[in-house]
Write a protein that holds these residues in place. Structure first.
Motif, PDB file in Angstrom:
ATOM      1  N   ARG A 108     -16.021  22.382   6.055  1.00 51.37           N
ATOM      2  CA  ARG A 108     -15.867  23.670   6.723  1.00 51.37           C
ATOM      3  C   ARG A 108     -14.774  23.653   7.799  1.00 51.37           C
ATOM      4  O   ARG A 108     -14.501  24.679   8.413  1.00 51.37           O
ATOM      5  N   HIS A 109     -14.183  22.489   8.049  1.00 56.92           N
ATOM      6  CA  HIS A 109     -13.119  22.370   9.054  1.00 56.92           C
ATOM      7  C   HIS A 109     -11.838  21.815   8.428  1.00 56.92           C
ATOM      8  O   HIS A 109     -11.348  20.754   8.836  1.00 56.92           O
ATOM      9  N   VAL A 124     -10.698  30.547  12.563  1.00 56.85           N
ATOM     10  CA  VAL A 124     -11.681  29.524  12.205  1.00 56.85           C
ATOM     11  C   VAL A 124     -12.941  30.186  11.636  1.00 56.85           C
ATOM     12  O   VAL A 124     -13.481  29.764  10.607  1.00 56.85           O
ATOM     13  N   TRP A 128     -14.455  29.947   7.851  1.00 57.95           N
ATOM     14  CA  TRP A 128     -15.834  29.465   7.694  1.00 57.95           C
ATOM     15  C   TRP A 128     -16.592  30.342   6.701  1.00 57.95           C
ATOM     16  O   TRP A 128     -17.250  29.842   5.782  1.00 57.95           O
TER      17      TRP A 128
END
Length: 271
Positions: A108-109, A124, A128
């Motif tokens: 997810r990053h 971000v 996500w």
């Protein structure tokens, strides 16, 4: 682009790992030797975990750091407890739980562990939500727990919708919506008349008012749940002051006039 992933067990975490291992050992002992701990199931622990979470929430609002530390320990125990039960049925254990969250955080990053570039926090959040959809979620709102308190749920629904671009552009637009919903509510519940209202319609409109207020709070970076809880705590403190003054006068609150109570209420506000 070559990216170095975090090691599964960082070498500079010796003391933290020893403390965590100590908790795991104690959990093994309790599950084996304590009649109460041995009896617990996922279902029996559930309401206790919810209670511990609210106790942590209270400690955070009170800014009681020692109590926060204590409540974090209680919640950590519950997490280890669930993993222990899972290991007994051979469905999962603490290793699976920890590796699972590590893998999710890495995936997810991609702006940290991949070659994706983001400009700010908003990008971000959008990434996500998009990644969650790619992982199989059928709806952006699918991750909002059904049992969340309504005020918290409204906030999370709006945040998730914003994550895919469904949101107002300016806070003035949001405030205009608040005023629109207030007017619609007033049409169904006019305090200046004694007419019988359509309760079902009024309830629906009141829900719209609350939802729009939550939306505006989000736009000005206020957490509505926190704001309301602080107001609850403020009211409780003032009301207890009122009760103490009534006791000093050897009176019950029910025996005092509103004017008498209002004097002490104003005192409490000044204090």
């Amino acid at each position: 682009m070559s990216v170095k992933l975090p090691p599964i067990i960082p070498k500079n975490r010796a003391n933290e790992l020893l403390a965590f291992n100590r908790l795991l050992d104690i959990m093994d002992d309790l599950r084996e030797k304590c009649p109460w701990d041995r009896k617990q199931t996922f279902e029996s622990l559930r309401h206790l975990t919810i209670e511990e979470t609210y106790e942590l929430s209270d400690a955070i609002l009170e800014n009681d750091l020692q109590e926060i530390k204590k409540e974090l320990g209680d919640i950590m125990l519950h997490l280890v407890f669930y993993a222990k039960i899972g290991s007994e049925t051979e469905d999962f254990d603490i290793t699976d739980v920890l590796n699972g969250i590590c893998e999710k955080l890495i995936s997810r990053h991609p702006h940290i562990y991949g070659d994706v570039v983001v400009a700010d926090e908003e990008e971000v959040k959008k990434n996500w939500e998009q990644l969650k959809l790619k992982e199989g979620n059928k709806s952006v709102l699918g991750g909002v727990p059904k049992s969340l308190p309504a005020l918290v749920k409204a906030m999370r629904i709006q945040e998730k919708a914003r994550g895919v671009g469904f949101d107002w552009e300016e806070k003035a637009q949001v405030w205009a919506k608040v005023e629109e919903e207030m007017q619609e509510f007033k049409e169904h519940f006019n305090a200046e008349t004694q007419e019988t209202i359509d309760k079902e319609k009024a309830e629906a409109e009141f829900g719209d008012v609350l939802f729009s207020l939550v939306n505006y709070a989000r736009f000005i970076d206020i957490n509505p749940e926190t704001a309301l809880e602080r107001t609850n705590k403020k009211f409780i403190k003032r009301f207890k002051y009122l009760e103490s003054k009534a006791t000093e006068m050897n009176k019950k609150l029910s025996e005092m006039t509103l004017a008498e109570m209002d004097v002490f209420w104003e005192e409490a506000k000044r204090i």
